[in-house]
Every structure is written in structure tokens, then in C-alpha cells.
Design a protein around this motif. Structure first.
Motif, PDB file in Angstrom:
ATOM      1  N   TRP A  18      71.259  85.844  83.819  1.00 29.34           N
ATOM      2  CA  TRP A  18      72.503  85.083  83.942  1.00 29.34           C
ATOM      3  C   TRP A  18      72.295  83.850  84.812  1.00 29.34           C
ATOM      4  O   TRP A  18      72.803  82.758  84.497  1.00 29.34           O
ATOM      5  N   ASN A  19      71.568  83.987  85.900  1.00 29.82           N
ATOM      6  CA  ASN A  19      71.292  82.836  86.763  1.00 29.82           C
ATOM      7  C   ASN A  19      70.539  81.747  86.009  1.00 29.82           C
ATOM      8  O   ASN A  19      70.838  80.559  86.159  1.00 29.82           O
ATOM      9  N   MET A  20      69.573  82.142  85.190  1.00 27.95           N
ATOM     10  CA  MET A  20      68.846  81.166  84.387  1.00 27.95           C
ATOM     11  C   MET A  20      69.784  80.453  83.418  1.00 27.95           C
ATOM     12  O   MET A  20      69.727  79.230  83.254  1.00 27.95           O
ATOM     13  N   ALA A  21      70.673  81.225  82.782  1.00 30.48           N
ATOM     14  CA  ALA A  21      71.607  80.646  81.821  1.00 30.48           C
ATOM     15  C   ALA A  21      72.578  79.677  82.494  1.00 30.48           C
ATOM     16  O   ALA A  21      72.880  78.613  81.939  1.00 30.48           O
ATOM     17  N   THR A  22      73.056  80.016  83.686  1.00 29.59           N
ATOM     18  CA  THR A  22      73.988  79.110  84.378  1.00 29.59           C
ATOM     19  C   THR A  22      73.279  77.843  84.834  1.00 29.59           C
ATOM     20  O   THR A  22      73.842  76.748  84.776  1.00 29.59           O
ATOM     21  N   MET A  23      72.029  77.976  85.271  1.00 30.37           N
ATOM     22  CA  MET A  23      71.277  76.788  85.690  1.00 30.37           C
ATOM     23  C   MET A  23      71.010  75.860  84.510  1.00 30.37           C
ATOM     24  O   MET A  23      70.953  74.635  84.672  1.00 30.37           O
ATOM     25  N   ARG A  24      70.879  76.439  83.327  1.00 28.59           N
ATOM     26  CA  ARG A  24      70.666  75.632  82.119  1.00 28.59           C
ATOM     27  C   ARG A  24      71.986  75.168  81.508  1.00 28.59           C
ATOM     28  O   ARG A  24      71.996  74.523  80.463  1.00 28.59           O
ATOM     29  N   GLU A  25      73.097  75.557  82.143  1.00 24.17           N
ATOM     30  CA  GLU A  25      74.450  75.190  81.701  1.00 24.17           C
ATOM     31  C   GLU A  25      74.768  75.737  80.307  1.00 24.17           C
ATOM     32  O   GLU A  25      75.521  75.120  79.550  1.00 24.17           O
ATOM     33  N   SER A  26      74.174  76.873  79.974  1.00 23.40           N
ATOM     34  CA  SER A  26      74.500  77.533  78.704  1.00 23.40           C
ATOM     35  C   SER A  26      75.433  78.721  78.925  1.00 23.40           C
ATOM     36  O   SER A  26      75.769  79.431  77.972  1.00 23.40           O
ATOM     37  N   GLU A  27      75.850  78.933  80.177  1.00 25.68           N
ATOM     38  CA  GLU A  27      76.786  80.000  80.524  1.00 25.68           C
ATOM     39  C   GLU A  27      77.779  79.477  81.553  1.00 25.68           C
ATOM     40  O   GLU A  27      77.382  78.903  82.575  1.00 25.68           O
ATOM     41  N   SER A  28      79.070  79.659  81.266  1.00 31.28           N
ATOM     42  CA  SER A  28      80.106  79.169  82.185  1.00 31.28           C
ATOM     43  C   SER A  28      80.866  80.306  82.866  1.00 31.28           C
ATOM     44  O   SER A  28      81.607  80.064  83.825  1.00 31.28           O
ATOM     45  N   PHE A  29      80.692  81.542  82.382  1.00 34.42           N
ATOM     46  CA  PHE A  29      81.388  82.682  82.980  1.00 34.42           C
ATOM     47  C   PHE A  29      80.680  83.126  84.262  1.00 34.42           C
ATOM     48  O   PHE A  29      79.466  82.986  84.380  1.00 34.42           O
ATOM     49  N   ASP A  30      81.467  83.685  85.206  1.00 35.43           N
ATOM     50  CA  ASP A  30      80.807  84.307  86.354  1.00 35.43           C
ATOM     51  C   ASP A  30      80.126  85.580  85.861  1.00 35.43           C
ATOM     52  O   ASP A  30      80.362  86.045  84.746  1.00 35.43           O
ATOM     53  N   PHE A  31      79.261  86.163  86.694  1.00 34.95           N
ATOM     54  CA  PHE A  31      78.392  87.225  86.209  1.00 34.95           C
ATOM     55  C   PHE A  31      79.170  88.438  85.715  1.00 34.95           C
ATOM     56  O   PHE A  31      78.889  88.955  84.616  1.00 34.95           O
ATOM     57  N   PHE A  32      80.126  88.913  86.486  1.00 38.06           N
ATOM     58  CA  PHE A  32      80.836  90.114  86.070  1.00 38.06           C
ATOM     59  C   PHE A  32      81.589  89.891  84.765  1.00 38.06           C
ATOM     60  O   PHE A  32      81.578  90.735  83.867  1.00 38.06           O
ATOM     61  N   GLU A  33      82.223  88.733  84.641  1.00 38.54           N
ATOM     62  CA  GLU A  33      82.945  88.436  83.406  1.00 38.54           C
ATOM     63  C   GLU A  33      81.970  88.291  82.237  1.00 38.54           C
ATOM     64  O   GLU A  33      82.263  88.699  81.105  1.00 38.54           O
ATOM     65  N   ALA A  34      80.788  87.742  82.512  1.00 35.48           N
ATOM     66  CA  ALA A  34      79.784  87.558  81.453  1.00 35.48           C
ATOM     67  C   ALA A  34      79.298  88.892  80.903  1.00 35.48           C
ATOM     68  O   ALA A  34      79.183  89.067  79.685  1.00 35.48           O
ATOM     69  N   ILE A  35      79.021  89.851  81.786  1.00 35.56           N
ATOM     70  CA  ILE A  35      78.531  91.149  81.301  1.00 35.56           C
ATOM     71  C   ILE A  35      79.666  91.988  80.712  1.00 35.56           C
ATOM     72  O   ILE A  35      79.459  92.760  79.776  1.00 35.56           O
ATOM     73  N   ARG A  36      80.878  91.825  81.265  1.00 35.36           N
ATOM     74  CA  ARG A  36      82.014  92.606  80.771  1.00 35.36           C
ATOM     75  C   ARG A  36      82.387  92.191  79.351  1.00 35.36           C
ATOM     76  O   ARG A  36      82.852  93.003  78.551  1.00 35.36           O
ATOM     77  N   THR A  37      82.178  90.922  79.015  1.00 34.07           N
ATOM     78  CA  THR A  37      82.576  90.403  77.697  1.00 34.07           C
ATOM     79  C   THR A  37      81.381  90.173  76.773  1.00 34.07           C
ATOM     80  O   THR A  37      81.534  89.583  75.704  1.00 34.07           O
ATOM     81  N   GLU A  38      80.218  90.641  77.188  1.00 31.09           N
ATOM     82  CA  GLU A  38      79.003  90.344  76.402  1.00 31.09           C
ATOM     83  C   GLU A  38      79.115  90.795  74.958  1.00 31.09           C
ATOM     84  O   GLU A  38      78.792  90.043  74.032  1.00 31.09           O
ATOM     85  N   ARG A  39      79.551  91.994  74.729  1.00 31.14           N
ATOM     86  CA  ARG A  39      79.576  92.523  73.360  1.00 31.14           C
ATOM     87  C   ARG A  39      80.459  91.684  72.447  1.00 31.14           C
ATOM     88  O   ARG A  39      80.115  91.432  71.290  1.00 31.14           O
ATOM     89  N   GLU A  40      81.600  91.219  72.969  1.00 32.31           N
ATOM     90  CA  GLU A  40      82.508  90.417  72.148  1.00 32.31           C
ATOM     91  C   GLU A  40      81.951  89.014  71.908  1.00 32.31           C
ATOM     92  O   GLU A  40      82.165  88.424  70.845  1.00 32.31           O
ATOM     93  N   ARG A  41      81.242  88.485  72.881  1.00 30.39           N
ATOM     94  CA  ARG A  41      80.775  87.096  72.771  1.00 30.39           C
ATOM     95  C   ARG A  41      79.423  86.966  72.086  1.00 30.39           C
ATOM     96  O   ARG A  41      79.076  85.879  71.611  1.00 30.39           O
TER      97      ARG A  41
END
Length: 269
Positions: free
Chosen positions: A136-159
Motif C-alpha cells: 500500500w505504501n508503494m501504491a500511495t507513493m506512486r499515486e495509484s492509491e488514494s484510500f488510507d490503508f484500512f479503507e483500502a484493505i476493507r474495500t479491496e474485494r469490491e475495488r
């Protein structure tokens, strides 16, 4: 009439034969992503008998569908394109590469096998909770992820659409058992070597010597441990995220212990 339909079986065989080349690559560091593949790549590059890709770390060749679909599916993959990454020297005994997507991507093991059935596969596994946070840290540094970590993992399956989404796979990539089993369908255990990321950090010399032995190269020099690539992140993983992921991964970790015959209790501590 379509061009492909005009190609005779004889001509097709000739084109495929022209495209086919004797395998050059003898081993791959196939994963896991954020598990220590960059460190091992840097160590092996310093061994005079090893040739790794020039100018890049990851070729992604067996991950990229365009090498195997369309006309490449009909005529066979252009392995000459793959081989251009490598410039062996007179001292080279084995050629290899590190592309951590190979372990995770469903199509990669079969493609690797068809290229070279004698290929040796190295896997480095990391605590899947830590791996997910690092991903997740790599994705945020590359600006390919805008969600905070908990929200990113909680919604991973849907996204995570389509299946096997390269970026949104923080949890999915941590299910190692299925990935190992997939590789074992094509390669015997004698051609697979599994380590933990802790091995490179805590048993540096011993681990590299085992890898040298596996690759059948001289145990000459062991590069210093300081080259291991580790990052310090601005944010720390929350207890909420740790608890959430441990509940998901606990059955997987216990199953993995049986598969690789290693004590992984520290991953759940």
C-alpha cells in the motif's frame, strides 16, 4: 480470407521453430512482491557467475499477456525479445531474473514451464500483514492509491476489478499457499526453493550459501548485508488494520507452516 487462415500447418511450424530458442534463463526469483526480491537481486548481481537483466530489475516477461496472446499465441512467444535483456559474460554460469509478479499471476507458472521445464524457482515469503502495508505504501507513493490503508484493505474485494488487479491486491497477494501450489503443478520440489524475508536479514550468509548451492554456482563471496533494501514509512500501521488482517491471514499462515515446514508463529505474535 483472413491472413491466419491462409497459413498452412507446415508454414506455421516453420514460423514457430524460427521463434523458438534454446532457453537462456535458468532461474527466476518469482516473488513475493515486497518480500525481499530486490535485495536478493542486488546480491546475486555481485556474483561473477550470475547474469541478471541489464538496465532493469524486472522484465515482467511471463506476466505481460501481449507476449502470449494474439499472433504470439498462434506463432509462439518471441523469446528473442526476452533474451535481449541479458548480456552474459564469459564467466556466466547461470542467467536469471527477479519478477515478483510471477508467483502471484495465475498464468505465469505455465508460461515459465513451457519456456524452460528445468527452470529453478526461488520464492521469498514475508509476513502477509507487513507485506500488505508495504504494498500500500508503494501504491500511495506512486499515486495509484488514494484510500488510507484500512479503507483500502476493507474495500479491496469490491475495488479489485478485473480479477488479479495489479495495484489493488494487498490482501490477495498474501495468500501464499495457492500460489505455491500453482508453481508446484509445473515444477518439482527439487526446482523450487522457498525462503522467508527474515532469512536474508537474520541469516544472511547462510541463506545466500543455500541459494548458491541451489543454483549450482561457487559459494565465492557473500555481499555485505547492508545492501538489503528497507524503507521507513511516514505512517505506522494501525492496530485496527493489524487485527483485521491477522483474522484474515491466521488460517492461511497455519496452513503455510505445514506446506513449507517452518514455524511462522512470529507472524501472528
Amino acid at each position: 480470407m483472413h491472413l491466419i487462415s491462409k497459413i498452412s500447418n507446415k508454414a506455421l511450424k516453420q514460423v514457430r521453430a524460427a521463434r523458438a530458442q534454446k532457453p537462456m534463463v535458468g532461474f527466476v526469483i518469482a516473488g513475493t512482491q515486497k518480500g525481499g526480491t530486490t535485495a536478493l537481486d542486488s546480491f546475486l548481481r555481485q556474483h561473477p557467475a550470475v547474469c541478471m537483466p541489464a538496465n532493469v530489475k524486472e522484465t515482467h516477461f511471463f506476466y505481460e499477456d501481449q507476449h502470449f496472446e494474439g499472433l504470439n499465441h498462434l506463432f509462439g512467444p518471441a523469446y528473442s525479445h526476452y533474451h535481449k535483456y541479458f548480456v552474459p559474460s564469459p564467466q556466466t554460469k547461470i542467467v536469471g531474473e527477479a519478477s515478483p509478479s510471477y508467483m502471484w499471476y495465475e498464468k505465469a507458472p505455465e508460461r515459465m514451464y513451457k519456456y524452460n521445464p528445468a527452470l529453478k524457482v526461488i520464492l521469498i515469503l514475508r509476513n502477509p500483514v507487513e507485506r500488505a502495508f508495504s504494498h500500500w505504501n508503494m501504491a500511495t507513493m506512486r499515486e495509484s492509491e488514494s484510500f488510507d490503508f484500512f479503507e483500502a484493505i476493507r474495500t479491496e474485494r469490491e475495488r479489485a476489478r478485473p480479477k488479479q488487479n495489479r495495484t489493488i491486491s494487498y490482501i490477495e497477494r498474501g495468500f501464499y499457499v495457492a500460489q505455491i501450489r500453482r508453481i508446484q503443478r509445473f515444477f518439482p520440489d527439487s526446482q523450487i526453493k522457498i525462503f522467508l524475508s527474515e532469512d536474508l536479514r537474520l541469516s544472511h550468509q547462510e541463506t545466500l550459501q543455500k541459494i548458491y548451492e541451489f543454483l549450482e554456482i561457487s559459494p565465492a563471496s557473500v555481499p555485505p548485508q547492508k545492501i538489503v533494501h528497507e524503507r521507513t514509512y511516514a505512517k505506522k500501521i494501525s492496530e485496527e488494520s493489524v487485527s483485521y488482517l491477522r483474522k484474515i491471514f491466521e488460517p492461511e499462515i497455519k496452513h503455510l507452516e505445514l506446506i513449507i515446514d517452518r514455524d511462522l508463529s512470529a507472524w501472528l505474535a
